[in-house]
Enzyme design. Structure first.
Site, PDB file in Angstrom:
ATOM      1  N   SER A  19      -0.711   2.129  14.022  1.00  0.00           N
ATOM      2  CA  SER A  19      -1.011   0.691  14.040  1.00  0.00           C
ATOM      3  C   SER A  19      -1.179   0.190  15.475  1.00  0.00           C
ATOM      4  CB  SER A  19       0.114  -0.119  13.384  1.00  0.00           C
ATOM      5  OG  SER A  19       0.780   0.631  12.435  1.00  0.00           O
TER       6      SER A  19
ATOM      7  N   THR B   2     -12.462   5.980   4.580  1.00  0.00           N
ATOM      8  CA  THR B   2     -11.629   4.772   4.560  1.00  0.00           C
ATOM      9  C   THR B   2     -10.288   5.174   3.959  1.00  0.00           C
ATOM     10  OG1 THR B   2     -13.544   3.363   4.152  1.00  0.00           O
ATOM     11  CG2 THR B   2     -11.444   2.471   3.491  1.00  0.00           C
TER      12      THR B   2
ATOM     13  N   THR C  57     -21.041  -3.859   3.441  1.00  0.00           N
ATOM     14  CA  THR C  57     -20.530  -4.266   2.120  1.00  0.00           C
ATOM     15  C   THR C  57     -19.010  -4.109   2.013  1.00  0.00           C
ATOM     16  OG1 THR C  57     -20.594  -3.871  -0.267  1.00  0.00           O
ATOM     17  CG2 THR C  57     -21.106  -1.984   1.137  1.00  0.00           C
TER      18      THR C  57
ATOM     19  N   CYS D   8     -17.743  -3.292  -0.725  1.00  0.00           N
ATOM     20  CA  CYS D   8     -17.561  -2.234  -1.728  1.00  0.00           C
ATOM     21  C   CYS D   8     -17.239  -0.909  -1.038  1.00  0.00           C
ATOM     22  CB  CYS D   8     -18.825  -2.064  -2.563  1.00  0.00           C
ATOM     23  SG  CYS D   8     -19.253  -3.536  -3.484  1.00  0.00           S
TER      24      CYS D   8
ATOM     25  N   THR E 230       3.339   9.411  10.855  1.00  0.00           N
ATOM     26  CA  THR E 230       4.335   9.955   9.929  1.00  0.00           C
ATOM     27  C   THR E 230       4.461  11.469  10.041  1.00  0.00           C
ATOM     28  OG1 THR E 230       3.942   8.179   8.379  1.00  0.00           O
ATOM     29  CG2 THR E 230       4.864  10.184   7.462  1.00  0.00           C
TER      30      THR E 230
HETATM   31  N1  ASP Z   1       2.263   3.937   9.963  1.00  0.00           N
HETATM   32  C1  ASP Z   1       1.920   5.334  10.012  1.00  0.00           C
HETATM   33  C2  ASP Z   1       0.810   5.500  11.025  1.00  0.00           C
HETATM   34  O1  ASP Z   1      -0.331   5.257  10.719  1.00  0.00           O
HETATM   35  C3  ASP Z   1       1.534   5.829   8.675  1.00  0.00           C
HETATM   36  C4  ASP Z   1       1.144   7.286   8.636  1.00  0.00           C
HETATM   37  O2  ASP Z   1       1.217   8.016   9.571  1.00  0.00           O
HETATM   38  O3  ASP Z   1       0.741   7.706   7.557  1.00  0.00           O
HETATM   39  O4  ASP Z   1       1.072   5.867  12.141  1.00  0.00           O
END
Ligand code: ASP
Length: 351
Positions: free
Chosen positions: A74, A177, A287, A289, A28
């Protein structure tokens, strides 16, 4: 005499002027408005000073590297991590620090993988991104890049670590995370406080930052991808475990359990886990958690796992556990060394 003083000052200035390589992988953060259509499109990283002229005020030289193609994170995978690691290896002597612009979705996985691949790292590798594109008025990307570069180029504190900088906080990357898809506070480090906070000043918590290594920097070039994450859940079935155990070539499982490392105590479940272990597949217990640690044996529900040889991930994150397994299984071949390495802290990923 005056000229001598000038050259002396210039020499000192040059010495403290850091060289920073900004690597743009996508996500992004890199989106800006097309001046004609108004639509968001990936920006040309080489124009970084045009987009963020304020960067010229930071006492460093910035050079840029734009991945081709740039990707949504992704699409991140082991091959790309190995490429990033080799890019840092090839430019290690030339630069004092590295800033990686990356999508937020898999940022914690990338930070974790690089923390294992970049062995004896002596320079800062700061990964950042944003929730809103650079080309949007309220973007968080602007502040994130500026502070990430400032931290990578700082002259006061050595940060020989792979970090994530986000929303005014610097974290050890392999402790993070992504916890929020909407707000700027997107990352969480439940088992280690932030290494620095940005306010009027940047206040570093030096005692939390890893020491500068005395051994030579080394980049590993292998990762094993025959690993999976298996989340224990109340609907888990015998068939599920059978399907897992029949995955061809499977070598390692990160098993996300409840609380302090607990899992069902049903006979069929324990038999299924034993079956997997008997096939030579390593299992690490982590975990579900977001903070706290696995403590096998604390409850009856984890005693059997411990007795069967399931490895405790202690307070590791799932992201770091996956990266650790990929790293250990990819670079060390005998079971004893693999088990020993998975049990101990390698680069600050466990307490
Ligand atoms: N889908 C985007 C990515 O991880 C989200 C981001 O950049 O915040 O490339």
């Amino acid at each position: 005499m005056q000229a001598e003083r000038f050259f002396m000052q210039y020499k000192i200035y040059k010495e403290i002027m850091k060289n920073i390589l900004v690597i743009y992988t996508g996500g992004t953060i890199g989106m800006v408005k097309d001046s004609v259509s108004g639509a968001l499109k990936p920006f040309d990283m080489h124009r970084i000073y045009e987009v963020l002229p304020v960067l010229k005020k930071i006492n460093c030289n910035i050079e840029t590297f734009q991945c081709d193609p740039i990707i949504d994170s992704s699409d991140m995978n082991a091959d790309k991590w190995l490429l990033f690691a080799s890019l840092i290896r090839d430019n290690y002597e030339k630069y004092d620090g590295f800033v990686i612009l990356h999508g937020t979705d898999t940022m914690s996985y990338t930070a974790s993988a690089l923390s294992f691949l970049l062995n004896n790292l002596g320079k800062p590798v700061i990964i950042t991104g944003s929730q809103l594109p650079l080309g949007v008025i309220r973007t968080d990307g602007r502040d994130n890049i500026i502070s990430a570069v400032e931290i990578a180029a700082n002259n006061d504190v050595s940060i020989p670590e792979v970090c994530i900088f986000f929303d005014n906080k610097l974290y050890r990357g392999n402790r993070t995370t992504k916890i929020n898809a909407e707000f700027f506070e997107a990352f969480y480090s439940g088992n280690l406080p932030s290494l620095a906070k940005v306010g009027i000043n940047i206040s570093y918590k030096q005692h939390l930052i890893l020491p500068v290594p005395s051994n030579k920097f080394k980049v590993y070039d292998k990762l094993c991808t025959d690993v999976i994450i298996m989340k224990i859940h109340p609907a888990i079935s015998k068939e599920y475990l059978n399907a897992v155990s029949s995955i061809p070539n499977l070598k390692g499982i990160v098993m996300e359990t409840y609380g302090s490392g607990n899992a069902p105590t049903d006979k069929w479940f324990l038999k299924g886990i034993k079956n997997i272990i008997d096939k030579g597949i390593l299992i690490m217990n982590v975990t579900q958690c977001k903070a706290g640690s696995v403590e096998m044996g604390h409850y009856q529900a984890s005693c059997a796992l411990r007795d069967m040889g399931v490895i405790s991930g202690k307070d590791i994150t799932t992201e770091a556990a996956l990266a650790k397994m990929m790293f250990v299984l990819g670079n060390f071949s005998d079971k004893k060394t693999q088990t020993e390495l998975l049990n101990r802290n390698i680069c600050g990923e466990i307490s």
